[in-house]
Design an enzyme around this catalytic site. Structure first.
Site, PDB file in Angstrom:
ATOM      1  N   HIS A 122      -7.442  -5.289   9.945  1.00 27.85           N
ATOM      2  CA  HIS A 122      -7.138  -4.974   8.541  1.00 27.85           C
ATOM      3  C   HIS A 122      -5.857  -5.670   8.090  1.00 27.85           C
ATOM      4  CE1 HIS A 122      -4.744  -1.037   9.621  1.00 27.85           C
ATOM      5  NE2 HIS A 122      -3.874  -1.945   9.231  1.00 27.85           N
ATOM      6  N   ASN A 180      -7.710  -3.502  14.049  1.00 30.62           N
ATOM      7  CA  ASN A 180      -9.118  -3.737  13.703  1.00 30.62           C
ATOM      8  C   ASN A 180      -9.261  -4.891  12.698  1.00 30.62           C
ATOM      9  OD1 ASN A 180      -8.106  -2.635  11.394  1.00 30.62           O
ATOM     10  ND2 ASN A 180      -9.450  -0.838  11.354  1.00 30.62           N
ATOM     11  N   GLU A 187      -9.624  -2.071   5.197  1.00 28.36           N
ATOM     12  CA  GLU A 187     -10.281  -1.829   6.477  1.00 28.36           C
ATOM     13  C   GLU A 187     -11.545  -2.682   6.585  1.00 28.36           C
ATOM     14  OE1 GLU A 187      -8.617  -0.289   8.589  1.00 28.36           O
ATOM     15  OE2 GLU A 187      -8.117   1.790   8.093  1.00 28.36           O
ATOM     16  N   ASP A 244       0.833  -1.207   0.000  1.00 29.35           N
ATOM     17  CA  ASP A 244       0.000   0.000   0.000  1.00 29.35           C
ATOM     18  C   ASP A 244       0.866   1.254   0.000  1.00 29.35           C
ATOM     19  OD1 ASP A 244       0.908  -0.386   2.624  1.00 29.35           O
ATOM     20  OD2 ASP A 244      -1.052  -0.987   3.371  1.00 29.35           O
TER      21      ASP A 244
END
Ligand SMILES: N[C@@H]1[C@@H](O)[C@H](O)[C@@H](COP(=O)(O)O)O[C@@H]1O
Length: 257
Positions: free
Chosen positions: A151, A149, A156, A80
């Site tokens: 990801h 979380n 996400e 990313d």
């Protein structure tokens, strides 16, 4: 840790190592990459940024200096990149890989790839990156960190199973976790270009690393929870060659001792 047997009779993960600390997580992960590069010096390796990966890069550099492992013909692919940061920005993920790894080994910097976060049209930049991955024949081995979380890369919660490389909005949880890497007073980018879930699952092998108590819930959800977009890492259970490496703190909710 017991393996999960899915409906197709597949065992997940392919291997699960619980080690003592963050340093050992990186060293263990590096072993998989060293093996792949020893077998194929022209391997395409997928790289992750973040604090957990630091010891991994230290171990790869050690393999270069002490074992003479060459990265000269390797191509690396970031998961990313932040939208709005050029490669030369100190906080760009391209720069992070160069600083943590590239400049310490013999890989030409032209063989370190990342989505173009500075492109005026992030959709187009994402499509170019997805096309690049396809044109090189895909990633041989992909490193993944784990977000608090759940990801993976910047997929996400809510990210679909069939997602490809695309622009994404970062969640508050991720922004809070990553703001610390930016100088105080500087607002970090709120968006990124990320490989999608489907992109990641095309890698022939995947090594997921997790370190610290803050990852314990996410690791439990990934391994034991229902599979779905609420926990993007749970989609890894659709892949037959995922190796999970966690330290004791991250693994505390999935191990009995
Ligand atoms: N986009 C990155 C991920 O690729 C990384 O794996 C993850 C964990 O990072 P850390 O190891 O710093 O917790 O979060 C970041 O947001």
């Amino acid at each position: 840790m017991s393996r999960i047997i899915d409906q197709a009779g597949q065992s997940f993960p392919a291997s699960f190592s619980v080690v003592g600390d963050a340093r050992e997580v990186g060293e263990e992960a590096a072993r998989f990459f060293v093996e792949v590069i020893n077998n194929n010096p022209r391997a395409n390796i997928g790289l992750a940024t973040g604090a957990t990966a630091r010891s991994f890069y230290t171990a790869l550099i050690k393999a270069h200096t002490e074992l003479k492992l060459s990265f000269a013909a390797v191509n690396t692919f970031n998961l990313d990149e932040y939208i709005g940061l050029s490669r030369s920005h100190p906080n760009s993920y391209w720069n992070e890989i160069v600083e943590q790894f590239g400049r310490h080994v013999d890989v030409p910097l032209t063989q370190i790839h990342a989505p173009d976060g500075a492109h005026q049209d992030p959709e187009a930049a994402a499509a170019v990156y997805e096309g690049l991955l396809a044109s090189v024949g895909g990633v041989d081995i992909q490193l993944l960190g784990l977000g608090r979380n759940g990801h993976i890369a910047f997929n996400e919660p809510g990210s679909p199973f069939d997602s490809c490389t695309r622009p994404v909005d970062l969640t508050t949880s991720t922004l809070q976790a990553n703001q610390v890497h930016f100088p105080s007073g500087e607002t970090m980018p709120q968006r990124a270009i990320s490989m999608g879930i489907a992109t990641i699952l095309k890698a022939r092998r995947i090594v997921l690393i997790a370190s610290g108590q803050a990852k314990a819930e996410a690791l439990k959800d990934m391994l034991r929870g229902t599979i779905g977009p609420h926990c993007p890492a749970s989609f890894l259970r659709a892949h037959s060659a995922v190796h999970v490496i966690a330290d004791r703190d991250a693994a505390r909710l999935v191990t009995s001792s």
